[in-house]
Scaffold this active site. Structure first.
Site, short mmCIF file in Angstrom:
data_model
loop_
_atom_site.label_atom_id
_atom_site.label_comp_id
_atom_site.label_asym_id
_atom_site.label_seq_id
_atom_site.Cartn_x
_atom_site.Cartn_y
_atom_site.Cartn_z
N HIS A 85 39.57 33.02 50.32
CA HIS A 85 39.56 32.02 49.55
C HIS A 85 40.81 31.26 49.39
O HIS A 85 41.90 31.68 49.57
CB HIS A 85 39.30 32.56 47.81
CG HIS A 85 39.39 31.43 46.87
ND1 HIS A 85 38.08 30.74 46.56
CD2 HIS A 85 40.41 30.91 46.25
CE1 HIS A 85 38.48 29.83 45.87
NE2 HIS A 85 39.84 29.97 45.59
N ASP A 164 32.33 31.84 33.41
CA ASP A 164 33.61 31.12 33.82
C ASP A 164 33.18 29.60 34.09
O ASP A 164 33.96 28.77 33.81
CB ASP A 164 33.69 31.43 35.48
CG ASP A 164 34.76 30.51 36.10
OD1 ASP A 164 35.89 30.34 35.78
OD2 ASP A 164 34.34 29.78 37.21
N ARG A 171 37.70 24.33 29.41
CA ARG A 171 39.48 24.31 29.62
C ARG A 171 39.78 22.70 30.34
O ARG A 171 40.85 22.20 29.93
CB ARG A 171 39.76 25.11 30.94
CG ARG A 171 39.86 26.54 30.38
CD ARG A 171 39.98 27.62 31.59
NE ARG A 171 40.65 27.38 32.52
CZ ARG A 171 41.00 27.66 33.51
NH1 ARG A 171 39.82 28.47 33.94
NH2 ARG A 171 42.03 27.66 34.38
N SER A 186 39.53 33.21 36.90
CA SER A 186 38.40 32.24 37.10
C SER A 186 38.16 32.56 38.57
O SER A 186 37.02 32.75 39.02
CB SER A 186 38.92 31.16 36.74
OG SER A 186 38.05 30.09 37.56
#
Ligand code: URA
Ligand code: CA
Length: 437
Positions: A85, A164, A171, A186
């Site tokens: 990632h 999430d 958020r 997250s």
């Protein structure tokens, strides 16, 4: 009957106390199903923003989000499944290269990728520059393709980590995105729900990255590695530079071409090096090599003998695209105009603000300003200089690939955000700390 009242949980975090697993799970479940309202969730997120979370609390938050939706079961795939990632950058073509590269070394790669938003690009968009390539496979097809070919790349399934998704939207409008515990949980929740046994993280730092300083990037990396450890997934992180774009190409079709060149061994130095560093970690995590040195030699070998490139062709064919592009990249979409961006003075390239250059590419149509924007797969920017290079006035800094001749806005942005100075500068260090917990 709930054992808790949300107001007490908020107060406890506001006072800087450590929450229990039950309290955190109560919040995540209650917010996801709608019994806890936005105003209480907002106050709670803000309390976390100011008071932080311990590694244990982050692990509980992560797992509560993982359990809020589907989890992909990759157990039918033989071997250790390693995911990678990146926290997002400009011109970050690494996934397109790493997937075939690592798979060619025998590590199965079952990759779920995302789309780009704002100044950063997404792997799915880049792959869709290849005509016919589709990113929708059923879970069965996905597993079968990875067992047969060792690699597949698909879009995120509909019901992965709904908690999430809902929290991230909140958020976004409550100034609580840039909280390290919230970002770490997250990201990790999505990686864990996607089923990988081991996770290699590329945490970017610099102008073009989420984390503008190396210190913040390190803190985020440590948080994510600690979460992985706590939930039993082998996780490691590499800090890498995003003070300038990675490689030369920014834009979907242009980055596919750059990926093909890199798989042939002719890629840009920084992009190639980052792929070797991340790829070695993935191969060691996948237990196909016992050291990163051995893994690096394996990666170089599958570049040199063409097998990584061939596997990229097979991936494309398996998912409906024309695999011939690996031998003839002129089959990819090309923009009508190629326009030089001249340097306005002579000297050394001292700065190249990646985020602004990403915006210049987005304005050409290579990226989305909002989620629903259409993108033009052919357009983008190919840099001709990087930090540390010398340049003469009038010489091109970059080539704009566009489908209109009116590129003034992008050209001005590029000229403004590539600084030219009289003093020589070193090119920035590409690889920073490695964090293994
Ligand atoms: N990317 C994510 O997936 N989550 C965050 O919170 C920030 C960046
Ligand atoms: Ca690139």
């Amino acid at each position: 009957m709930n054992l808790f009242r949300m107001v007490d949980v908020i107060e406890k975090k506001r006072n800087g106390e450590v929450l229990t697993k039950e309290e955190i799970t109560f919040f995540v479940n209650g917010y996801t199903e709608g019994s806890i309202p936005d105003y209480q969730a907002s106050a709670f997120l803000m309390a976390i923003y100011f008071k932080g979370m311990t590694a244990e609390e982050q692990g509980y938050l992560t797992m509560a989000m993982v359990e809020s939706g589907d989890q992909i079961d990759l157990s039918a795939i033989e071997g250790i499944k390693v995911d990678k990632h990146s926290t997002g950058g400009v011109g970050d073509t690494t996934t397109l290269i790493l997937v075939p590269l690592v798979a060619a070394c025998g590590v199965p790669v079952a990759k779920m990728s995302g789309r780009g938003l704002g100044h950063t690009g997404g792997t799915l968009d880049k792959l869709e520059a290849i005509e016919g390539f589709h990113i929708e496979l059923t879970e069965e097809q996905f597993v079968k393709q990875v067992n047969d070919l060792k690699l597949a790349v698909i879009g995120q399934s509909g019901n992965l980590t709904p908690a999430d998704k809902k929290l991230y939207s909140l958020r976004d409008v409550t100034a609580t995105v840039d909280s390290i515990p919230l970002i770490a949980s997250s990201i990790m929740s999505k990686k864990i729900a996607a089923g990988a046994d081991a996770i290699v993280l590329d945490v970017k730092t610099g102008d073009g990255a989420f984390m503008k300083t190396e210190e913040d990037a390190r803190a985020l990396a440590h948080s994510m590695v600690a979460i992985g450890k706590q939930v039993g997934r082998n996780t490691m992180a590499v800090i890498s530079d995003m003070s300038q774009p990675l490689g030369f190409a920014i834009g979907n079709s242009l980055e596919v071409i750059e990926a093909v060149e890199t798989l042939k061994g002719n890629g840009p130095e920084d992009l190639t090096e980052l792929c070797l560093v991340l790829g070695s970690k993935m191969i060691v995590a996948g237990e196909k090599a016992s050291s990163v040195e051995e893994a690096r030699d394996m990666l170089k070998a599958v570049i040199a003998d063409g097998s990584a490139l061939e596997l990229f062709g097979k991936l494309i064919e398996a998912q409906g695209g024309n695999g011939a592009i690996i031998h003839d990249t002129s089959l990819l979409p090309t923009a009508r105009y190629q326009i030089e961006v001249p340097a306005l003075s002579s000297g050394y390239v001292t700065k190249m603000e990646a985020d602004d250059i990403g915006v210049a590419a987005m304005l050409l149509g290579a990226g989305r300003a909002t989620k629903d924007d259409e993108i033009d797969l052919a357009v983008g920017i190919v840099l001709t200089k990087k930090i540390g290079d010398t340049v003469l006035e009038g010489e091109p800094l970059a080539i704009i690939h566009s489908n209109t001749e009116n590129v003034e806005q992008s050209m001005t942005l590029i000229q403004k955000h590539i600084s030219i100075g009289k003093e020589a500068v070193e090119s920035p260090r590409l690889i920073g700390d490695m964090i293994t917990g």
